[in-house]
Design an enzyme around this catalytic site. Structure first.
Site, mmCIF file in Angstrom:
data_model
loop_
_atom_site.group_PDB
_atom_site.id
_atom_site.type_symbol
_atom_site.label_atom_id
_atom_site.label_comp_id
_atom_site.label_asym_id
_atom_site.label_seq_id
_atom_site.Cartn_x
_atom_site.Cartn_y
_atom_site.Cartn_z
ATOM 1 N N LYS A 10 5.705 4.944 -2.119
ATOM 2 C CA LYS A 10 5.012 3.841 -1.434
ATOM 3 C C LYS A 10 5.536 3.692 0.003
ATOM 4 O O LYS A 10 6.564 4.295 0.366
ATOM 5 C CB LYS A 10 5.217 2.551 -2.231
ATOM 6 C CG LYS A 10 4.538 2.570 -3.612
ATOM 7 C CD LYS A 10 4.747 1.234 -4.334
ATOM 8 C CE LYS A 10 4.037 1.219 -5.676
ATOM 9 N NZ LYS A 10 4.198 -0.087 -6.365
ATOM 10 N N TYR A 50 -5.866 0.113 -7.419
ATOM 11 C CA TYR A 50 -5.259 -1.016 -8.136
ATOM 12 C C TYR A 50 -6.304 -1.942 -8.761
ATOM 13 O O TYR A 50 -6.024 -3.120 -9.011
ATOM 14 C CB TYR A 50 -4.356 -1.809 -7.183
ATOM 15 C CG TYR A 50 -2.992 -1.174 -6.976
ATOM 16 C CD1 TYR A 50 -2.156 -0.876 -8.059
ATOM 17 C CD2 TYR A 50 -2.515 -0.903 -5.696
ATOM 18 C CE1 TYR A 50 -0.900 -0.306 -7.868
ATOM 19 C CE2 TYR A 50 -1.254 -0.343 -5.495
ATOM 20 C CZ TYR A 50 -0.456 -0.046 -6.594
ATOM 21 O OH TYR A 50 0.790 0.507 -6.407
ATOM 22 N N ARG A 103 13.647 3.144 -9.397
ATOM 23 C CA ARG A 103 13.599 1.738 -8.966
ATOM 24 C C ARG A 103 14.953 1.055 -9.138
ATOM 25 O O ARG A 103 15.329 0.196 -8.330
ATOM 26 C CB ARG A 103 12.498 1.001 -9.718
ATOM 27 C CG ARG A 103 11.093 1.405 -9.234
ATOM 28 C CD ARG A 103 10.019 0.923 -10.179
ATOM 29 N NE ARG A 103 8.660 1.084 -9.657
ATOM 30 C CZ ARG A 103 7.568 0.919 -10.373
ATOM 31 N NH1 ARG A 103 7.657 0.590 -11.655
ATOM 32 N NH2 ARG A 103 6.373 1.081 -9.837
ATOM 33 N N ASN A 113 8.810 -1.836 -4.682
ATOM 34 C CA ASN A 113 9.445 -1.050 -5.754
ATOM 35 C C ASN A 113 9.326 0.463 -5.570
ATOM 36 O O ASN A 113 9.447 1.227 -6.524
ATOM 37 C CB ASN A 113 8.970 -1.521 -7.135
ATOM 38 C CG ASN A 113 7.486 -1.337 -7.339
ATOM 39 O OD1 ASN A 113 6.790 -0.773 -6.484
ATOM 40 N ND2 ASN A 113 6.985 -1.806 -8.467
ATOM 41 N N HIS A 116 5.049 4.640 -7.120
ATOM 42 C CA HIS A 116 3.994 4.446 -8.118
ATOM 43 C C HIS A 116 3.956 5.665 -9.024
ATOM 44 O O HIS A 116 4.115 6.796 -8.568
ATOM 45 C CB HIS A 116 2.621 4.297 -7.445
ATOM 46 C CG HIS A 116 1.487 4.371 -8.433
ATOM 47 N ND1 HIS A 116 1.062 3.276 -9.135
ATOM 48 C CD2 HIS A 116 0.748 5.420 -8.890
ATOM 49 C CE1 HIS A 116 0.087 3.648 -9.966
ATOM 50 N NE2 HIS A 116 -0.124 4.942 -9.837
ATOM 51 N N GLU A 128 -6.482 8.600 -11.425
ATOM 52 C CA GLU A 128 -5.761 8.489 -10.158
ATOM 53 C C GLU A 128 -5.691 9.826 -9.424
ATOM 54 O O GLU A 128 -5.806 9.867 -8.198
ATOM 55 C CB GLU A 128 -4.361 7.917 -10.417
ATOM 56 C CG GLU A 128 -4.433 6.484 -10.929
ATOM 57 C CD GLU A 128 -3.086 5.868 -11.253
ATOM 58 O OE1 GLU A 128 -3.058 4.646 -11.481
ATOM 59 O OE2 GLU A 128 -2.070 6.590 -11.300
HETATM 60 P P1 DAT Z 1 3.665 -0.419 -12.234
HETATM 61 O O1 DAT Z 1 3.705 -0.094 -10.756
HETATM 62 O O2 DAT Z 1 5.034 -0.382 -12.851
HETATM 63 O O3 DAT Z 1 2.662 0.409 -12.980
HETATM 64 P P2 DAT Z 1 1.774 -2.622 -12.459
HETATM 65 O O4 DAT Z 1 0.699 -1.593 -12.606
HETATM 66 O O5 DAT Z 1 1.839 -3.693 -13.483
HETATM 67 O O6 DAT Z 1 3.220 -1.942 -12.372
HETATM 68 O O7 DAT Z 1 1.623 -3.350 -11.061
HETATM 69 C C1 DAT Z 1 1.294 -2.611 -9.893
HETATM 70 C C2 DAT Z 1 2.170 -3.072 -8.760
HETATM 71 O O8 DAT Z 1 1.896 -4.433 -8.456
HETATM 72 C C3 DAT Z 1 3.669 -3.054 -9.076
HETATM 73 O O9 DAT Z 1 4.224 -1.778 -8.807
HETATM 74 C C4 DAT Z 1 4.216 -4.115 -8.188
HETATM 75 C C5 DAT Z 1 3.098 -5.121 -8.109
HETATM 76 N N1 DAT Z 1 3.269 -6.219 -9.059
HETATM 77 C C6 DAT Z 1 3.154 -6.148 -10.412
HETATM 78 N N2 DAT Z 1 3.360 -7.338 -10.990
HETATM 79 C C7 DAT Z 1 3.613 -8.201 -9.980
HETATM 80 C C8 DAT Z 1 3.921 -9.592 -9.882
HETATM 81 N N3 DAT Z 1 3.997 -10.354 -10.973
HETATM 82 N N4 DAT Z 1 4.134 -10.129 -8.651
HETATM 83 C C9 DAT Z 1 4.060 -9.371 -7.540
HETATM 84 N N5 DAT Z 1 3.765 -8.055 -7.539
HETATM 85 C C10 DAT Z 1 3.548 -7.470 -8.729
HETATM 86 MG MG MG Z 2 0.599 0.402 -13.014
#
Ligand code: DAT
Ligand code: MG
Length: 151
Positions: A10, A50, A103, A113, A116, A128
């Protein structure tokens, strides 16, 4: 079973000089790099990528962040690649991620974080990969250590 997964350093990871470190971990693990692209994501692609989060309160911040600078998008291939990359990444929140994970070693904050990786939901990785790469950008070759990686 050998499979492919989509991975992306990222904008925070790029700016912090972590591309090499992250690529190195996957290479050393025995995963094979199949495609790579250094690019800036536009808003449409960010929203599509997303899409599952479009109703979440953090969606606008997330798409603003992921479009805020260059990313390094990749496809990695190997046995159980989707789940193994997720294990190497750690939890979504770096604060909850074990040391030794990407991470857990390089992040502190949920919104920054570093990396991805496709989730293990059926079809996520394919979706994706197709979003970010044309089929002729996926390179087929054998790595010389392949016979030594799996039984
Ligand atoms: P991941 O990246 O582990 O697959 P995800 O798909 O649930 O996680 O979410 C996508 C991204 O969105 C994640 O890398 C960081 C952000 N994110 C997730 N949950 C969040 C939250 N509660 N508040 C802020 N950002 C969040
Ligand atoms: Mg995800």
């Amino acid at each position: 079973m050998s499979e492919r997964t989509f991975v992306m350093v990222k904008p925070d990871g790029v700016q912090r000089g972590l591309i090499g470190e992250i690529v190195s971990r996957f290479e050393s693990r025995g995963l094979k790099l199949v495609a790579g692209k250094f690019t800036v994501i536009d808003d449409d692609l960010a929203r599509e990528h997303y899409g599952e989060h479009e109703d979440k309160p953090f969606f606008e911040d997330l798409t603003d962040f992921i479009t805020s600078g260059p990313v390094f998008a990749m496809v990695w291939e190997g046995q159980d690649a989707v789940a193994q990359v997720r294990r190497m990444m750690g939890e979504t929140d770096p604060a909850e991620s074990a040391p030794g994970t990407i991470r857990g070693d390089f992040g502190l904050d949920l919104g920054r974080n570093v990396i991805h990786g496709s989730d293990t939901e059926e079809g996520s990785a394919e979706r994706e990969i197709d979003l970010f790469f044309e089929s002729d950008e996926l390179v087929e070759y054998e790595r010389i250590d392949e016979p030594w990686l799996t039984e």
